[in-house]
Scaffold this active site. Structure first.
Site, PDB file in Angstrom:
ATOM      1  N   GLY A 148       0.669  -1.334   0.080  1.00 33.27           N
ATOM      2  CA  GLY A 148      -0.253  -0.233   0.120  1.00 33.27           C
ATOM      3  C   GLY A 148       0.749   1.224  -0.043  1.00 33.27           C
ATOM      4  O   GLY A 148       0.576   2.094  -1.159  1.00 33.27           O
ATOM      5  N   VAL A 149       1.656   1.069   0.482  1.00 27.83           N
ATOM      6  CA  VAL A 149       2.417   3.035   0.814  1.00 27.83           C
ATOM      7  C   VAL A 149       3.210   2.586  -0.205  1.00 27.83           C
ATOM      8  O   VAL A 149       3.558   3.687  -0.602  1.00 27.83           O
ATOM      9  CB  VAL A 149       3.286   3.160   2.206  1.00 27.83           C
ATOM     10  CG1 VAL A 149       3.906   3.628   2.269  1.00 27.83           C
ATOM     11  CG2 VAL A 149       2.233   3.300   3.654  1.00 27.83           C
ATOM     12  N   LEU A 155       3.072  12.311  10.060  1.00 26.40           N
ATOM     13  CA  LEU A 155       2.386  13.792  11.481  1.00 26.40           C
ATOM     14  C   LEU A 155       4.123  13.800  11.644  1.00 26.40           C
ATOM     15  O   LEU A 155       4.533  12.822  11.651  1.00 26.40           O
ATOM     16  CB  LEU A 155       1.747  13.251  12.319  1.00 26.40           C
ATOM     17  CG  LEU A 155       0.913  12.855  12.457  1.00 26.40           C
ATOM     18  CD1 LEU A 155      -0.656  12.346  13.657  1.00 26.40           C
ATOM     19  CD2 LEU A 155      -0.791  14.455  12.018  1.00 26.40           C
ATOM     20  N   GLY A 193      -5.712  -0.635   4.716  1.00 26.84           N
ATOM     21  CA  GLY A 193      -3.953  -0.610   4.619  1.00 26.84           C
ATOM     22  C   GLY A 193      -3.952   0.276   5.679  1.00 26.84           C
ATOM     23  O   GLY A 193      -2.346   0.720   5.731  1.00 26.84           O
ATOM     24  N   LYS A 240       6.687   2.631  17.845  1.00 32.99           N
ATOM     25  CA  LYS A 240       6.846   3.437  17.979  1.00 32.99           C
ATOM     26  C   LYS A 240       7.380   4.167  19.046  1.00 32.99           C
ATOM     27  O   LYS A 240       7.886   4.569  19.326  1.00 32.99           O
ATOM     28  CB  LYS A 240       5.236   3.723  17.921  1.00 32.99           C
ATOM     29  CG  LYS A 240       4.666   3.495  15.972  1.00 32.99           C
ATOM     30  CD  LYS A 240       3.531   3.695  15.807  1.00 32.99           C
ATOM     31  CE  LYS A 240       3.136   3.400  14.943  1.00 32.99           C
ATOM     32  NZ  LYS A 240       1.437   3.642  14.548  1.00 32.99           N
TER      33      LYS A 240
HETATM   34  N1  LIG Z   1      -0.326   1.911   6.109  1.00 33.32           N
HETATM   35  C1  LIG Z   1       0.223   2.657   6.689  1.00 33.32           C
HETATM   36  O1  LIG Z   1      -0.850   3.659   7.464  1.00 33.32           O
HETATM   37  C2  LIG Z   1       1.393   2.714   7.660  1.00 33.32           C
HETATM   38  C3  LIG Z   1       2.401   2.320   7.369  1.00 33.32           C
HETATM   39  N2  LIG Z   1       3.660   2.013   7.534  1.00 33.32           N
HETATM   40  C4  LIG Z   1       4.630   1.276   7.821  1.00 33.32           C
HETATM   41  O2  LIG Z   1       4.962   1.354   6.308  1.00 33.32           O
HETATM   42  C5  LIG Z   1       5.924  -0.500   6.161  1.00 33.32           C
HETATM   43  C6  LIG Z   1       4.589  -0.582   4.425  1.00 33.32           C
HETATM   44  O3  LIG Z   1       3.243  -1.391   4.764  1.00 33.32           O
HETATM   45  P1  LIG Z   1       2.260  -1.107   3.699  1.00 33.32           P
HETATM   46  O4  LIG Z   1       2.754  -0.307   2.979  1.00 33.32           O
HETATM   47  O5  LIG Z   1       0.634  -1.072   5.068  1.00 33.32           O
HETATM   48  O6  LIG Z   1       2.440  -2.913   4.143  1.00 33.32           O
HETATM   49  P2  LIG Z   1       2.276  -4.168   3.065  1.00 33.32           P
HETATM   50  O7  LIG Z   1       1.599  -5.111   3.779  1.00 33.32           O
HETATM   51  O8  LIG Z   1       0.997  -3.284   2.164  1.00 33.32           O
HETATM   52  O9  LIG Z   1       3.844  -4.103   1.901  1.00 33.32           O
HETATM   53  C7  LIG Z   1       4.651  -4.435   2.382  1.00 33.32           C
HETATM   54  C8  LIG Z   1       6.346  -4.466   1.442  1.00 33.32           C
HETATM   55  O10 LIG Z   1       6.941  -5.134   1.759  1.00 33.32           O
HETATM   56  C9  LIG Z   1       7.278  -6.293   0.914  1.00 33.32           C
HETATM   57  N3  LIG Z   1       8.223  -7.378   1.517  1.00 33.32           N
HETATM   58  C10 LIG Z   1       8.100  -7.892   2.443  1.00 33.32           C
HETATM   59  N4  LIG Z   1       9.606  -8.864   2.456  1.00 33.32           N
HETATM   60  C11 LIG Z   1       9.830  -8.070   2.273  1.00 33.32           C
HETATM   61  C12 LIG Z   1      11.274  -8.296   1.641  1.00 33.32           C
HETATM   62  N5  LIG Z   1      12.412  -8.926   2.249  1.00 33.32           N
HETATM   63  N6  LIG Z   1      12.742  -7.647   0.642  1.00 33.32           N
HETATM   64  C13 LIG Z   1      11.589  -6.255   0.436  1.00 33.32           C
HETATM   65  N7  LIG Z   1      10.059  -6.409  -0.115  1.00 33.32           N
HETATM   66  C14 LIG Z   1       9.337  -6.748   1.077  1.00 33.32           C
HETATM   67  C15 LIG Z   1       5.603  -6.510   0.228  1.00 33.32           C
HETATM   68  O11 LIG Z   1       6.023  -7.489  -1.002  1.00 33.32           O
HETATM   69  P3  LIG Z   1       4.910  -8.790  -1.933  1.00 33.32           P
HETATM   70  O12 LIG Z   1       4.064  -7.280  -1.680  1.00 33.32           O
HETATM   71  O13 LIG Z   1       5.882  -9.365  -2.469  1.00 33.32           O
HETATM   72  O14 LIG Z   1       3.906  -9.395  -0.168  1.00 33.32           O
HETATM   73  C16 LIG Z   1       4.511  -5.384  -0.489  1.00 33.32           C
HETATM   74  O15 LIG Z   1       5.492  -5.082  -1.510  1.00 33.32           O
HETATM   75  C17 LIG Z   1       5.152  -1.048   7.213  1.00 33.32           C
HETATM   76  O16 LIG Z   1       6.343  -1.217   7.756  1.00 33.32           O
HETATM   77  C18 LIG Z   1       4.184  -0.509   7.859  1.00 33.32           C
HETATM   78  O17 LIG Z   1       4.147   0.072   9.488  1.00 33.32           O
HETATM   79  C19 LIG Z   1       3.719   3.114   8.606  1.00 33.32           C
HETATM   80  C20 LIG Z   1       2.977   4.030   8.439  1.00 33.32           C
HETATM   81  C21 LIG Z   1       1.424   4.084   8.403  1.00 33.32           C
HETATM   82  N1  LIG Z   2      -0.327   0.009  11.442  1.00 33.75           N
HETATM   83  C1  LIG Z   2      -0.296   1.271  11.713  1.00 33.75           C
HETATM   84  C2  LIG Z   2       0.145   2.010  10.568  1.00 33.75           C
HETATM   85  C3  LIG Z   2       1.482   3.446  10.846  1.00 33.75           C
HETATM   86  O1  LIG Z   2       2.402   3.146  11.877  1.00 33.75           O
HETATM   87  C4  LIG Z   2      -1.481   2.238  12.930  1.00 33.75           C
HETATM   88  O2  LIG Z   2      -2.524   1.397  12.405  1.00 33.75           O
HETATM   89  O3  LIG Z   2      -0.823   3.504  13.313  1.00 33.75           O
END
Ligand SMILES: NC(=O)C1=CN([C@@H]2O[C@H](COP(=O)(O)OP(=O)(O)OC[C@H]3O[C@@H](n4cnc5c(N)ncnc54)[C@H](OP(=O)(O)O)[C@@H]3O)[C@@H](O)[C@H]2O)C=CC1
Ligand SMILES: N[C@@H](CC=O)C(=O)O
Length: 376
Positions: free
Chosen positions: A13-14, A174, A225, A243
């Site tokens: 997602g991110v 934030l 997400g 955090k």
């Molecule tokens: N969602 C939110 O609101 C927020 C998220 N975050 C942080 O952002 C990060 C991503 O979140 P989000 O996008 O929601 O998570 P997702 O699960 O949607 O995406 C994670 C991605 O990481 C990939 N991945 C996992 N392991 C590996 C690896 N070893 N090497 C390369 N790629 C890898 C996955 O691959 P594959 O597609 O193959 O599964 C996927 O594409 C997390 O750490 C989360 O804590 C921080 C703040 C807010």
């Molecule tokens: N899963 C986390 C995403 C941000 O870090 C949350 O809900 O706060």
């Protein structure tokens, strides 16, 4: 034109929102900052697309659509398999590279350390590398930080002046980490950081207040997400604990994740389930939460998931607060972070707003990248 080559780990997602924003804002970055940000590698958990000249924008948008539909980069005509993120840094990195970690995995740690060893920059949305061993945190945080007295090692509290940024690891977009760093840099004394640091748990708690079922709200937060890939990381409190630890380490405290006191929201038996089984089993918790919320409401209170960083200790867990208090008035994914300091006393410095969501988070990551382009 200033060029910063981007290697992106994580196209979830991110990561996908980040790629879309980078493409959308290319001319803004060029016009406003004279900056260009070619993406030279895009990696998911077992595949990668690498193009040292920069993957073209049409291909990037096609690749993120392909990922949104559940595709694997290893199977894409432009991609191939990868099982070693550090290997990607080795082949795709060069002077003027930033490695961006939008995974939720510890497997990126060697790649991040290699990047810093090579003099590249790093941006993390991923909390895990910062919350494993203290030694890893120190290495990730200190690279390129200002030298200590007489050229000695950098002081731990100059971390934020180095080559790494991780603003979105606490409070998503934030400015929580930036605020902490500014307070620390000014010499202010931070005695307590407290509030609610989870977008998911804010969404769940306020959904319960509106009379909705726990299982339904958690599944919705997952679909939107807001949750971690495994929502137990949110519901078990470990994501909030990470955090709190990142904030504590930002204050120079030497603590580990095991030192954080965590109270979770689901019984330990549910740990052995797969993510899908866990989501399917959630209705068994509905009645308990419904009862807790009704009992609290009868006393003018609401349930919140709170965190405290104080006195060299971190605590996270559910708590009852008055419906009319600042925490009680929060809605949806909003976070609230209070900094109690020497100069912000008796009224704390407060940051409040959306604390989860892929677009706000991606925007925070992009801001970190732009800032690093003009650092060092
Ligand atoms: N969602 C939110 O609101 C927020 C998220 N975050 C942080 O952002 C990060 C991503 O979140 P989000 O996008 O929601 O998570 P997702 O699960 O949607 O995406 C994670 C991605 O990481 C990939 N991945 C996992 N392991 C590996 C690896 N070893 N090497 C390369 N790629 C890898 C996955 O691959 P594959 O597609 O193959 O599964 C996927 O594409 C997390 O750490 C989360 O804590 C921080 C703040 C807010
Ligand atoms: N899963 C986390 C995403 C941000 O870090 C949350 O809900 O706060």
């Amino acid at each position: 034109m200033r060029v910063l080559h981007v290697i992106l780990f994580g196209v979830g997602g991110v990561g996908r929102a980040l790629v879309r924003q980078m493409v959308e804002h290319r001319s803004l970055h060029a016009l406003r900052y004279g900056l260009t940000l070619p993406i030279v590698a895009l990696c998911d958990r077992d595949g990668a697309v690498v193009d040292e000249t920069g993957i073209d924008d049409e291909a990037l948008l096609q690749l993120v659509d392909f990922k949104a539909q559940g595709g694997r980069l290893a199977n894409h005509p432009l991609g191939g398999p990868q099982g070693d993120p550090a290997g990607i840094v080795d082949i795709a990195g060069r002077d003027g590279t930033v490695v961006v970690d939008c995974t939720a995995s510890e497997a990126t740690v060697p790649a991040l350390l290699l990047a810093l060893e090579r003099g590249y920059k790093i941006v993390l949305a991923n909390k895990k590398p910062l919350t494993v061993d203290q030694e890893v945190y120190d290495r990730l945080a200190a690279a390129g930080a200002t030298a200590g007295e007489e050229g000695g090692p950098a002081h731990p509290l100059t971390h934020h002046l180095g080559m790494s940024r991780w603003e979105t690891t606490v409070g998503a977009g934030l400015p929580v980490i930036a605020t902490l760093n500014r307070l620390v840099a000014s010499g202010d004394e931070v005695s307590r950081i407290a509030g609610t640091f989870s977008g998911t748990l804010g969404y769940v708690m306020t959904g319960l207040q509106e009379g909705r079922r726990f299982s339904e709200i958690v599944r919705e937060a997952h679909r939107l997400g807001y949750t971690e890939p495994d929502p137990r990381d949110d519901l078990g409190g470990i994501d909030v604990a990470r955090k709190a630890l990142i904030l504590a380490r930002g204050l120079g405290w030497r603590l580990d994740l095991a030192d954080v006191q965590v109270t979770g929201l689901y019984p330990p038996e549910m740990d052995s389930l797969s993510v899908q089984e866990f989501l399917d089993a959630l209705p068994q918790l509905d009645e308990t939460f419904q009862r807790q919320v009704a009992e609290a409401a009868a006393q003018g209170q609401v349930l919140r998931y709170a965190a405290t960083v104080e006195g060299q200790q971190c605590r996270v867990g559910p708590t009852l607060v008055s419906a009319d208090s600042p925490l009680g008035r929060l809605r949806g994914t909003d976070n609230l972070v209070e900094f109690h300091t020497r100069w912000y006393h008796p009224n704390p410095l407060v940051i409040q707003g959306r604390g989860a969501g892929v677009d706000a988070t991606a925007a925070g990551v992009l801001s970190d990248i732009v800032e690093l382009a003009f650092t060092g």
